[in-house]
Design an enzyme around this catalytic site. Structure first.
Site, PDB file in Angstrom:
ATOM      1  N   ARG A 148       6.993  15.600  -3.009  1.00 51.25           N
ATOM      2  CA  ARG A 148       4.784  15.657  -3.353  1.00 51.25           C
ATOM      3  C   ARG A 148       4.571  17.194  -2.290  1.00 51.25           C
ATOM      4  O   ARG A 148       3.838  17.132  -1.948  1.00 51.25           O
ATOM      5  CB  ARG A 148       4.293  14.327  -2.612  1.00 51.25           C
ATOM      6  CG  ARG A 148       4.972  13.293  -3.716  1.00 51.25           C
ATOM      7  CD  ARG A 148       4.189  12.071  -3.246  1.00 51.25           C
ATOM      8  NE  ARG A 148       3.759  10.801  -4.335  1.00 51.25           N
ATOM      9  CZ  ARG A 148       3.790   9.826  -4.527  1.00 51.25           C
ATOM     10  NH1 ARG A 148       3.492   9.494  -3.197  1.00 51.25           N
ATOM     11  NH2 ARG A 148       3.270   9.388  -5.424  1.00 51.25           N
ATOM     12  N   GLU A 179       3.538  -0.076   4.803  1.00 55.48           N
ATOM     13  CA  GLU A 179       2.856   1.147   5.078  1.00 55.48           C
ATOM     14  C   GLU A 179       2.462   0.533   6.420  1.00 55.48           C
ATOM     15  O   GLU A 179       2.582   1.265   6.629  1.00 55.48           O
ATOM     16  CB  GLU A 179       1.893   1.335   3.934  1.00 55.48           C
ATOM     17  CG  GLU A 179       1.270   2.721   4.637  1.00 55.48           C
ATOM     18  CD  GLU A 179       0.006   3.433   4.140  1.00 55.48           C
ATOM     19  OE1 GLU A 179      -0.522   4.325   3.954  1.00 55.48           O
ATOM     20  OE2 GLU A 179      -0.274   2.095   2.357  1.00 55.48           O
ATOM     21  N   SER A 188       6.867   2.707  -2.396  1.00 55.19           N
ATOM     22  CA  SER A 188       6.013   1.619  -1.727  1.00 55.19           C
ATOM     23  C   SER A 188       6.646   0.750  -1.935  1.00 55.19           C
ATOM     24  O   SER A 188       5.940   0.206  -1.287  1.00 55.19           O
ATOM     25  CB  SER A 188       4.616   2.408  -1.535  1.00 55.19           C
ATOM     26  OG  SER A 188       3.738   2.323  -2.629  1.00 55.19           O
ATOM     27  N   LEU A 189       6.001   0.706  -3.187  1.00 57.50           N
ATOM     28  CA  LEU A 189       5.910  -0.950  -3.639  1.00 57.50           C
ATOM     29  C   LEU A 189       7.111  -1.834  -3.209  1.00 57.50           C
ATOM     30  O   LEU A 189       7.821  -2.981  -2.753  1.00 57.50           O
ATOM     31  CB  LEU A 189       6.122  -0.917  -5.142  1.00 57.50           C
ATOM     32  CG  LEU A 189       3.979  -0.897  -5.493  1.00 57.50           C
ATOM     33  CD1 LEU A 189       4.055  -0.528  -7.047  1.00 57.50           C
ATOM     34  CD2 LEU A 189       3.224  -1.395  -4.734  1.00 57.50           C
TER      35      LEU A 189
END
Length: 811
Positions: free
Chosen positions: A505, A602, A618-619
């Site tokens: 990213r 987070e 993230s999840l």
């Protein structure tokens, strides 16, 4: 004799040790070595049946009648052992849609309200923590700043969540006989390596031998607790990356998914607590072993309706389970409802946490480290502002406080995070203010409670439309073949990285940013995402959220026929409040533990992401580390003789008893307060408006000076201005005499966390991961050597093909 002692000793006095049962203050499993009690009667995986009538000191609370041992396996975790189970009853409400203060302790309940765990945040990490702790008998109060319990960042995650691809296999030769056997392509090792590449850490893995799915216990940890950073520093990019955190995610992730989200059709346990998420499914032939992807590794031609697995950027295999392009919404709705329905969990909405409460009585210490240093404070609760009444209340919690309120990407002018109180750095702000109070007493190292805050990830593709809020355009679009083009139609991503649109990213974000800075003859925007080559109906079915958002505009857009204008936007906090692998908040200077304080999701910095987060982690991070916190708080012991884990849990239980004493002492003192001292004052409208204006300026300051590409001069300006804003926000709060509204509390969090990000970025002149610094000119380092400018660094060749973190943005 042993049996008699087992039946008549309060359960909080029992601890399993290597030599058998040890009677101590630890609350956890009652486990027995085979040489102490008959394996036929007691073992780590057998039930301890009919242990009843074990009472507390008042002899009035019956305890567990059926205590279940831990049963970890590839299909999910069984009912792990904790002796808080079934000791309390809670009243429930029939109105399941009610979102604030939805469940309270029954008035005739024998358990005091402060006998609970306090979780700040109702997202995936907070709910995973709450559900796990509650399953082991710990009452939990979940505080959330919005009026709706689903108002959290997890709700807005589009792409999906990492699971595992048990179907994708390749043939490998076995020995010299010329025969071959099928090997899984998607393994824990392959996921760890994907996380490493995305993180900006370019050195080889410490562990190259494969591990299979398991509980990542302390005997597997490679980087011991000599430093709470718990990881390695990349000699090239300067990124701190914790390989152990990645192994924990990879080894425990699939079983946590089955435990918390999947139903029995996929070998999951979701029905047991009412959370079965209906992920997208597909039809495949199931003639081979585990073609149905349920991890049972069995041939079963009867099942062909299986979980759909998609590929996302920087993943080596399609391993992402999803629900269209609104996976976070579906998971959040299901897991928050499951938590809501649990009789030991209450949700309290419109609750803004303004400060953590410490025990300042001096009776016990709150920070303990390997050096043995201590001080006289410990976290025992939180100060909470009711947004509706503007009343401040103290929420005490014997079992500790969990920071799970998300990240700080909302402090940027352009962000994929929703508006409101979310993503303004509340967990980081709370931790920093706690550290400030401890530092003022000379008891803590400054800036030790947070780590790696310079690594703020900018999502490469948010919708760019003038005078409109940014909207996340999911990475899954690029996974399905979307191409980044400039205004003239040129596909430019491959010029920045060989993997083009599927590069990490940070690389794609800088590519989009730099292309967007190029002037076009018409003055139009210069970067677009193009997926018009795919089938129109399929696209609308696969990405309904993107389609609905674009169609809802005054001037609708059809992304199946038009290119989508995109720009990077602040998205995710890779750093955060420093924790170990169990979620205990630690000091990254002394490796000490802030007692009774935890963080997950987070909000936490485990070192998992290094300098840049891999898509769709993230999840899963929230599920894995949130559940670990729940087990840590409940005193759940793992398999085997994990002495380090046992010692850690014993510390947790000792702290719990000390916190109970401190809270009860404080409650006695607070009874002397008058009613007028407890009532809230009306919020000062002028102060609230002033706070809103300052926050808007702060967001602009962060975007302009601490954004995708940074320079030392801009960072210095940001540090100076943010210092002033932080002081101003503190004055607004301190001078309000209780009349400051939640807007001032929000500004205060944003100012503290924003300054911490700018400070960390200014101190780090090495580009790595999401932190890219374009040096203004050659500067002299502290040792007298010359730091090369970004242009010089750009020309340096890397020895590693995976040196993704240092690809320079093109001018």
């Amino acid at each position: 004799e042993t049996m008699n002692k087992l039946l008549h000793t309060p359960l909080h006095r029992m601890t399993r040790r290597a030599g058998g049962i040890r009677w101590s203050s630890y609350v956890g499993d009652v486990r027995c070595k085979d040489n102490n009690l008959s394996k036929n009667n007691f073992s780590t995986n057998n039930h301890f049946k009919n242990l009843h009538n074990i009472n507390n000191n008042n002899n009035n609370i019956g305890l567990v009648s059926n205590i279940i041992g831990r049963n970890d396996n590839i299909h999910g975790r069984g009912n792990t052992t904790s002796f808080f189970a079934q000791t309390r009853s809670l009243s429930t409400t029939n109105n399941k849609k009610h979102t604030t203060a939805t469940r309270k302790l029954s008035s005739n309940n024998r358990t005091a309200p402060h006998e609970r765990l306090l979780v700040l945040g109702s997202g995936v990490a907070g709910c995973a923590t709450a559900l796990t702790a509650a399953r082991h008998g710990i009452p939990v109060t979940v505080l959330h700043a919005g009026s709706d319990k689903e108002d959290c960042n997890s709700y807005w995650a589009q792409g999906g969540v990492i699971y595992r691809n048990y179907r994708l296999k390749q043939e490998e030769e076995s020995g010299g006989g010329g025969s071959s056997e099928s090997q899984l392509v998607d393994t824990p090792l392959s996921l760890v390596n994907d996380i490493r590449v995305a993180s900006g850490y370019t050195s080889p893995l410490q562990r190259t031998s494969p591990l299979e799915e398991c509980t990542y216990s302390s005997n597997l940890i490679q980087n011991k607790h000599s430093s709470s950073k718990m990881g390695q520093v990349c000699p090239t990019s300067g990124v701190h990356w914790n390989e152990d955190a990645a192994w924990k995610l990879a080894c425990e992730g699939p079983s946590r998914i089955r435990e918390l989200l999947l139903g029995s059709k996929d070998a999951g346990l979701g029905e047991s607590h009412g959370c079965v998420v209906p992920f997208d499914r597909t039809m495949v032939a199931t003639s081979g072993e585990d073609d149905d992807n349920d991890a049972l590794n069995e041939k079963d031609g009867s099942e062909d309706d299986v979980l759909s697995l998609c590929l996302e950027a920087s993943h080596s295999a399609p391993r992402i389970i999803h629900y269209a392009d609104c996976t976070g919404k579906l998971i959040t709705e299901n897991i928050t409802q499951a938590a809501f329905d649990h009789p030991l969990i209450e949700f309290v909405g419109d609750a803004v946490v303004t400060d953590l409460i410490m025990d300042e009585s001096g009776s016990e210490s709150s920070i303990t480290g390997s050096s043995g240093s201590t001080d006289n404070n410990m976290v025992i609760g939180a100060q909470v502002l009711n947004k509706q009444t503007n009343q401040l209340s103290s929420y005490y919690a014997v079992h500790g406080v969990v920071l799970a309120s998300g990240g700080l990407a909302g402090i940027y002018q352009h962000s994929t995070n929703p508006l409101g109180f979310n993503a303004l750095g509340s967990s980081v702000g709370l931790a920093l203010r706690l550290e400030d109070r401890l530092s003022s007493g000379g008891t803590s190292n400054k800036n030790g409670i947070v780590s790696d805050l310079e690594y703020v990830q900018f999502h490469p593709t948010s919708l760019y439309l003038p005078n409109e809020a940014r909207f996340l355009v999911t990475e899954a679009l690029r996974g399905e073949g979307a191409i980044l083009r400039d205004l003239e139609g040129r596909a430019f991503a491959s010029e920045y990285h060989p993997n083009a649109e599927l590069a990490p990213r940070d690389i794609v974000a800088r590519a989009v940013f730099c292309e967007s800075q190029k002037q076009t003859a018409s003055g139009e925007h210069n970067v677009y995402l193009d997926i018009t080559h795919r089938d129109s109906k399929w696209l609308k079915d696969r990405f309904p959220s993107v389609n609905a958002h674009l169609q809802s505009r005054d001037t609708p857009m059809d992304f199946t026929k038009e290119r989508i204008p995109v720009i990077p936007a602040a998205h995710y906090t890779c750093g955060g409040v420093t924790t170990d692998l169990n979620g205990c908040v630690v000091n990254n200077e002394s490796a000490g533990w802030y007692r009774n304080l935890y963080a997950a999701g987070e909000a936490a910095r485990t070192g998992l992401h290094g300098g840049n987060r891999l898509a769709s982690t993230s999840l899963l991070e929230g599920l894995v580390f949130g559940a670990s916190v729940g087990e840590m708080v409940a005193g759940v012991a793992g398999e085997g003789n994990d002495e380090i884990a046992m010692e850690g849990r014993e510390k947790v239980m000792e702290t719990m008893h000390q916190a109970r004493h401190a809270i009860e002492h404080r409650l006695v003192m607070e009874q002397q307060q008058t009613a007028s001292e407890l009532n809230g004052a009306a919020a000062d409208g002028r102060t609230s408006q002033e706070a809103i204006a300052i926050l808007a300026h702060l967001k602009s300051l962060m975007w302009d000076n601490v954004g995708v590409v940074r320079t030392p001069s801009k960072l210095a300006l940001a540090v100076s201005e943010l210092s002033a804003i932080r002081d101003q926000a503190d004055r607004l709060w301190d001078d309000s005499n209780g009349s400051a509204g939640w807007e001032v509390a929000a500004l205060r969090d944003a100012a503290h966390s924003g300054l911490a990000v700018a400070d960390a970025a200014f101190a780090n002149r090495v580009s790595g991961g999401a932190h890219f610094v374009n040096l203004d000119e050659e500067e002299e380092a502290d040792d007298g050597t010359t730091i090369k400018s970004s242009a010089a660094a750009k020309d340096q060749d890397s020895d590693s093909d995976d040196d993704d973190g240092l690809v320079a943005a093109r001018a």
